[in-house]
Design a protein around this motif. Structure first.
Motif, PDB file in Angstrom:
ATOM      1  N   SER A   1       0.793  -1.371   0.286  1.00 21.92           N
ATOM      2  CA  SER A   1       0.139  -0.378  -0.468  1.00 21.92           C
ATOM      3  C   SER A   1       0.627   1.203  -0.342  1.00 21.92           C
ATOM      4  O   SER A   1       0.929   2.500  -0.134  1.00 21.92           O
ATOM      5  N   TRP A   2       1.641   0.890   0.597  1.00 21.24           N
ATOM      6  CA  TRP A   2       2.681   2.774   1.224  1.00 21.24           C
ATOM      7  C   TRP A   2       3.694   2.438  -0.705  1.00 21.24           C
ATOM      8  O   TRP A   2       4.084   3.421  -0.725  1.00 21.24           O
ATOM      9  N   ARG A   3       4.098   1.433  -1.164  1.00 16.31           N
ATOM     10  CA  ARG A   3       4.921   1.995  -2.461  1.00 16.31           C
ATOM     11  C   ARG A   3       3.872   2.423  -3.901  1.00 16.31           C
ATOM     12  O   ARG A   3       3.861   3.032  -4.037  1.00 16.31           O
ATOM     13  N   ALA A   4       2.273   1.971  -3.331  1.00 13.55           N
ATOM     14  CA  ALA A   4       1.359   2.632  -4.527  1.00 13.55           C
ATOM     15  C   ALA A   4       1.286   3.959  -4.035  1.00 13.55           C
ATOM     16  O   ALA A   4       0.047   4.920  -5.111  1.00 13.55           O
ATOM     17  N   HIS A   5       1.379   4.810  -3.121  1.00  9.31           N
ATOM     18  CA  HIS A   5       0.749   6.398  -2.775  1.00  9.31           C
ATOM     19  C   HIS A   5       1.851   6.918  -3.557  1.00  9.31           C
ATOM     20  O   HIS A   5       2.624   6.710  -3.788  1.00  9.31           O
ATOM     21  N   TYR A   6       1.345   8.543  -3.396  1.00  5.27           N
ATOM     22  CA  TYR A   6       1.792   8.858  -4.405  1.00  5.27           C
ATOM     23  C   TYR A   6       3.383   9.373  -4.081  1.00  5.27           C
ATOM     24  O   TYR A   6       3.911   9.097  -2.492  1.00  5.27           O
ATOM     25  N   ASP A   7       4.241  10.029  -4.990  1.00  5.93           N
ATOM     26  CA  ASP A   7       6.000  10.124  -4.102  1.00  5.93           C
ATOM     27  C   ASP A   7       5.869  11.354  -3.077  1.00  5.93           C
ATOM     28  O   ASP A   7       7.248  11.477  -2.278  1.00  5.93           O
ATOM     29  N   ARG A   8       5.207  12.119  -3.055  1.00 11.49           N
ATOM     30  CA  ARG A   8       5.522  13.612  -2.424  1.00 11.49           C
ATOM     31  C   ARG A   8       4.487  13.005  -0.454  1.00 11.49           C
ATOM     32  O   ARG A   8       4.703  14.101   0.098  1.00 11.49           O
TER      33      ARG A   8
ATOM     34  N   LEU B   1       4.274  10.712   6.432  1.00 12.08           N
ATOM     35  CA  LEU B   1       3.830  10.696   8.347  1.00 12.08           C
ATOM     36  C   LEU B   1       2.946  11.932   8.710  1.00 12.08           C
ATOM     37  O   LEU B   1       3.437  13.005   8.393  1.00 12.08           O
ATOM     38  N   HIS B   2       1.773  11.678   8.932  1.00  3.56           N
ATOM     39  CA  HIS B   2       1.209  12.972   9.409  1.00  3.56           C
ATOM     40  C   HIS B   2       1.617  13.115  11.115  1.00  3.56           C
ATOM     41  O   HIS B   2       1.329  14.237  11.969  1.00  3.56           O
TER      42      HIS B   2
ATOM     43  N   GLY C   1      14.008  12.149   8.648  1.00  9.80           N
ATOM     44  CA  GLY C   1      13.419  13.208   9.017  1.00  9.80           C
ATOM     45  C   GLY C   1      12.215  13.025   9.711  1.00  9.80           C
ATOM     46  O   GLY C   1      12.018  11.976  10.613  1.00  9.80           O
ATOM     47  N   ARG C   2      11.927  14.523  10.749  1.00 10.46           N
ATOM     48  CA  ARG C   2      11.179  14.389  11.640  1.00 10.46           C
ATOM     49  C   ARG C   2       9.443  13.540  11.443  1.00 10.46           C
ATOM     50  O   ARG C   2       8.988  13.374  11.848  1.00 10.46           O
ATOM     51  N   TRP C   3       9.363  14.820   9.573  1.00 11.57           N
ATOM     52  CA  TRP C   3       8.390  13.795   9.268  1.00 11.57           C
ATOM     53  C   TRP C   3       8.243  12.853   7.615  1.00 11.57           C
ATOM     54  O   TRP C   3       8.885  13.425   6.957  1.00 11.57           O
ATOM     55  N   VAL C   4       8.096  11.911   8.188  1.00 17.17           N
ATOM     56  CA  VAL C   4       9.017  10.443   7.134  1.00 17.17           C
ATOM     57  C   VAL C   4       7.905  10.252   5.934  1.00 17.17           C
ATOM     58  O   VAL C   4       7.196  10.388   5.952  1.00 17.17           O
ATOM     59  N   ALA C   5       8.896  10.524   4.441  1.00 25.06           N
ATOM     60  CA  ALA C   5       8.282  10.618   3.392  1.00 25.06           C
ATOM     61  C   ALA C   5       8.225   8.741   3.230  1.00 25.06           C
ATOM     62  O   ALA C   5       8.801   7.880   3.716  1.00 25.06           O
ATOM     63  N   ARG C   6       6.644   8.657   1.680  1.00 26.94           N
ATOM     64  CA  ARG C   6       6.986   7.192   1.595  1.00 26.94           C
ATOM     65  C   ARG C   6       7.710   6.097   1.333  1.00 26.94           C
ATOM     66  O   ARG C   6       7.888   5.145   1.981  1.00 26.94           O
ATOM     67  N   ALA C   7       8.434   6.855   0.959  1.00 25.52           N
ATOM     68  CA  ALA C   7       9.825   5.970   0.062  1.00 25.52           C
ATOM     69  C   ALA C   7      11.095   5.249   1.450  1.00 25.52           C
ATOM     70  O   ALA C   7      11.193   4.617   1.848  1.00 25.52           O
TER      71      ALA C   7
ATOM     72  N   TYR D   1      11.809   1.562   5.550  1.00 27.24           N
ATOM     73  CA  TYR D   1      12.010   0.948   7.631  1.00 27.24           C
ATOM     74  C   TYR D   1      10.893   0.213   7.504  1.00 27.24           C
ATOM     75  O   TYR D   1      12.055  -1.580   8.269  1.00 27.24           O
ATOM     76  N   LEU D   2       9.978  -0.323   6.436  1.00 32.16           N
ATOM     77  CA  LEU D   2       8.994  -1.954   6.700  1.00 32.16           C
ATOM     78  C   LEU D   2      10.404  -3.077   5.836  1.00 32.16           C
ATOM     79  O   LEU D   2      10.205  -3.456   6.101  1.00 32.16           O
ATOM     80  N   GLU D   3      10.742  -2.728   4.925  1.00 31.40           N
ATOM     81  CA  GLU D   3      11.715  -3.687   4.353  1.00 31.40           C
ATOM     82  C   GLU D   3      12.890  -4.157   5.251  1.00 31.40           C
ATOM     83  O   GLU D   3      13.220  -4.938   5.706  1.00 31.40           O
ATOM     84  N   LYS D   4      13.513  -3.199   6.056  1.00 30.25           N
ATOM     85  CA  LYS D   4      14.560  -3.307   6.995  1.00 30.25           C
ATOM     86  C   LYS D   4      13.533  -3.956   8.408  1.00 30.25           C
ATOM     87  O   LYS D   4      14.773  -4.904   9.032  1.00 30.25           O
ATOM     88  N   TYR D   5      12.615  -3.099   8.501  1.00 35.21           N
ATOM     89  CA  TYR D   5      11.625  -4.193   9.825  1.00 35.21           C
ATOM     90  C   TYR D   5      12.014  -5.924   9.520  1.00 35.21           C
ATOM     91  O   TYR D   5      12.141  -6.439  10.639  1.00 35.21           O
ATOM     92  N   ALA D   6      11.357  -6.089   8.737  1.00 39.45           N
ATOM     93  CA  ALA D   6      11.141  -7.507   8.096  1.00 39.45           C
ATOM     94  C   ALA D   6      12.401  -8.572   8.473  1.00 39.45           C
ATOM     95  O   ALA D   6      12.401  -9.600   8.803  1.00 39.45           O
ATOM     96  N   GLU D   7      13.888  -7.479   7.797  1.00 39.22           N
ATOM     97  CA  GLU D   7      14.448  -8.351   7.817  1.00 39.22           C
ATOM     98  C   GLU D   7      15.226  -8.605   9.146  1.00 39.22           C
ATOM     99  O   GLU D   7      15.819  -9.704   9.103  1.00 39.22           O
ATOM    100  N   LYS D   8      15.312  -7.328   9.915  1.00 35.22           N
ATOM    101  CA  LYS D   8      15.659  -7.324  11.223  1.00 35.22           C
ATOM    102  C   LYS D   8      15.324  -7.810  11.810  1.00 35.22           C
ATOM    103  O   LYS D   8      16.198  -9.123  12.993  1.00 35.22           O
ATOM    104  N   HIS D   9      13.678  -8.546  11.813  1.00 37.92           N
ATOM    105  CA  HIS D   9      13.307  -9.699  12.887  1.00 37.92           C
ATOM    106  C   HIS D   9      12.888 -10.662  11.745  1.00 37.92           C
ATOM    107  O   HIS D   9      13.051 -11.718  13.190  1.00 37.92           O
ATOM    108  N   GLU D  10      13.960 -11.079  10.968  1.00 36.52           N
ATOM    109  CA  GLU D  10      13.836 -12.309  10.282  1.00 36.52           C
ATOM    110  C   GLU D  10      12.241 -13.093   9.873  1.00 36.52           C
ATOM    111  O   GLU D  10      12.358 -13.868  10.442  1.00 36.52           O
ATOM    112  N   LEU D  11      11.995 -11.796   9.396  1.00 44.75           N
ATOM    113  CA  LEU D  11      11.015 -12.922   9.480  1.00 44.75           C
ATOM    114  C   LEU D  11      10.528 -13.304   8.322  1.00 44.75           C
ATOM    115  O   LEU D  11      10.776 -13.235   7.084  1.00 44.75           O
TER     116      LEU D  11
END
Length: 143
Positions: free
Chosen positions: A36-43, A46-47, A65-71, A76-86
């Motif tokens: 879902s995050w990959r499909a959101h608009y580039d700019r 997070l709110h 940064g303080r307000w994290v960009a979509r990319a 982060y989600l990719e790294k999360y899966a990797e770190k937790h060896e999911l």
């Protein structure tokens, strides 16, 4: 055990289960986590601030940064899966889940029939749009 959905919710529950010694296989219908995050608009950003937006067990890097960009959310989600060896299996869409005695049976793409003792459905809020019943909607031809 199976977790249906490789978005933030599915990844977080799989990591929590793994942390408790429970093997959880994440089934994701797209070709990568965070579809879902990959499909959101580039700019898109997070709110909520970075500090309040991380999943359990991994802070979002300060460099995002303080307000994290979509990319960066995707990274982060990719790294999360990797770190937790999911254990994430992509390209598997689950069409139905049914109870069979003490087990759950998942019917998925390719005629797969997966059996597990428990299932978490984490397809997320963004997965399927919910359109209200507005007067005149049936005649509307726009998107």
């Amino acid at each position: 055990m199976y977790v249906i959905g490789g978005g933030p919710g599915g990844l977080a529950v799989a990591a929590a289960l793994r942390g408790r010694g429970v093997r959880a296989v994440v089934l994701e219908k797209s070709d990568a986590v965070g579809a879902s995050w990959r499909a959101h608009y580039d700019r898109l950003r997070l709110h909520t601030t970075r500090r309040l937006s991380g999943l359990p067990g991994l802070k979002i890097p300060r460099s995002f940064g303080r307000w994290v960009a979509r990319a960066d959310v995707v990274r982060y989600l990719e790294k999360y899966a990797e770190k937790h060896e999911l254990e994430v299996v992509t390209g598997v869409e689950v069409f139905s889940v049914e109870r069979s005695g003490a087990e759950w049976v998942l019917h998925a793409t390719g005629g797969r029939r997966l059996v597990g003792g428990a299932v978490v459905v984490a397809t997320g809020f963004n997965h399927t749009p919910s359109l209200p019943e507005w007067p005149g909607l049936d005649a509307y031809e726009g998107r």
